[in-house]
Design a protein around this motif. Structure first.
Motif: not given
Length: 390
Positions: A92-112
């Motif tokens: 959620e914190k990363v998503k808030d920053v991504a709304q202000k800076d388009p360079r920021v992208k939240l990804l999820s890695d596949p299962p380890l």
């Protein structure tokens, strides 16, 4: 000769050889590159870098990194936060920053996968998801505080010296008295075993690196198959850097105390458990090299204080030459160790409390620090950053 005389003579012989090796490394450090300083980006650096940040439940530590990395200018093409399904509010914190800076992208890695450690797996997937147009990949840890001008300085230094891989030693932020006492002693185990930051390693086996700020050319990472060679390493930064050096790539390690800060662990106990168990670097070295390094540390860092105390208490009880020379040698090593405090002091943010004064007594923790390295060398971590490993 009796057994006591022989023991002192053999110890003197081994310590003497190791002391010459240590002094040779320290003299090379005296000629190292000066600490890097913040710089401004130039038009030639436009969108050259993809930043990759692995995260897992970092909500209490990520603010400084997000603030610092988004303050970097147009040299950054994208900032990929590769999260391993955090449940504490990190996403959620990363998503808030991504709304202000388009360079920021939240990804999820596949299962380890079973043959991967979480950190290199996240970095590997961030690399795979990064733009093909970026010339460099910069791995940054969530607990760091990048300073303005960090990335232009990295790029300029790497390109000036033709480095394919470049990482920085940070400035550490310590708080409790236990941290100020133990952490510098643990850091010194690295300085004693390998070249200091700002010095080019003489062999691939002695290359040092720091994954908290790790810059690598995209084409090099492609040729190395991403982080695959460090897939099951708990010191993936050093493993990857040494692997690259063995394949002929030029690897640098510079002093970044003016460019990036880090608050790694909270308190003495966490410093002992978390940092202490990765400093042996066993995943980046052969077993023979590891135990030679442990023996070296025991002789030049772990023994000087107890041997000096022993010598003072028994100076008049032993009158043979090897004992006297051994006492003098250990006293010399102890004085060298205290003198090195001045050299590493800039690697620490100045403390505002009286507990920071324990930094100047950190040589008294050397025996404990060396013991921690040896204990760590005997076992493989079973938990790391919230994950369990078989």
């Amino acid at each position: 000769m009796d057994i006591v005389t022989v023991t002192f003579f053999v110890l003197l012989l081994f310590q003497g050889v190791c002391t010459f090796i240590l002094l040779a490394r320290l003299f090379r450090g005296a000629k190292r590159f000066p600490p890097l300083t913040p710089q401004f980006a130039n038009p030639q650096q436009l969108a050259k870098v993809s930043v990759v940040v692995p995260t897992l439940n970092e909500v209490n530590r990520i603010d400084g990194m997000l603030l610092g990395i988004t303050r970097q200018t147009y040299e950054v093409r994208e900032i990929l936060i590769v999260d391993s399904y955090s449940e504490d509010g990190t996403r959620e914190k990363v998503k808030d920053v991504a709304q202000k800076d388009p360079r920021v992208k939240l990804l999820s890695d596949p299962p380890l996968p079973s043959n991967w450690v979480g950190r290199p797996w996240a970095l590997h997937n961030g690399f795979l998801a990064s733009s093909q147009d970026s010339e460099w990949i910069l791995g940054i840890d969530a607990d760091t505080k990048p300073q303005p001008g960090l990335i232009p300085s990295l790029l300029n230094f790497a390109e000036t010296h033709d480095y394919d891989v470049l990482s920085l030693s940070p400035q550490f932020i310590l708080k409790s008295g236990g941290e100020w006492w133990l952490q510098p002693a643990l850091l010194m185990t690295l300085l004693y075993r390998f070249e200091s930051s700002g010095v080019n390693a003489m062999t691939p086996e002695t290359v040092m690196a720091n994954g908290q700020c790790f810059l690598i050319k995209r084409k090099v990472l492609e040729e190395l198959d991403g982080y695959a060679m460090a897939s099951n390493s708990f010191c993936d930064d050093v493993t990857l850097a040494r692997g690259a050096a063995m394949k002929g790539y030029k690897v640098g390690f510079a002093d970044g105390a003016k460019l990036i800060k880090v608050r790694m662990y909270e308190g003495l106990q966490e410093t002992w458990h978390e940092w202490g168990r990765s400093l042996d670097l066993k995943d980046a070295a052969s077993r023979a090299q590891l135990w030679v390094e442990c023996g070296f540390l025991a002789l030049v860092q772990g023994l000087p204080l107890p041997m000096t105390i022993f010598g003072l208490l028994n100076y008049h009880d032993y009158d043979f030459l090897s004992f006297k020379l051994l006492f003098i040698l250990n006293l010399f090593l102890l004085l060298v160790r205290f003198a090195l405090l001045g050299a590493i002091a800039p690697s620490y943010e100045k403390g505002k409390s009286a507990s920071s004064l324990l930094f100047w007594l950190s040589p008294t923790a050397d025996t404990v620090a060396v013991a921690r390295i040896i204990i760590s060398a005997l076992s493989k971590p079973k938990t790391w950053r919230g994950r369990n490993y078989g």
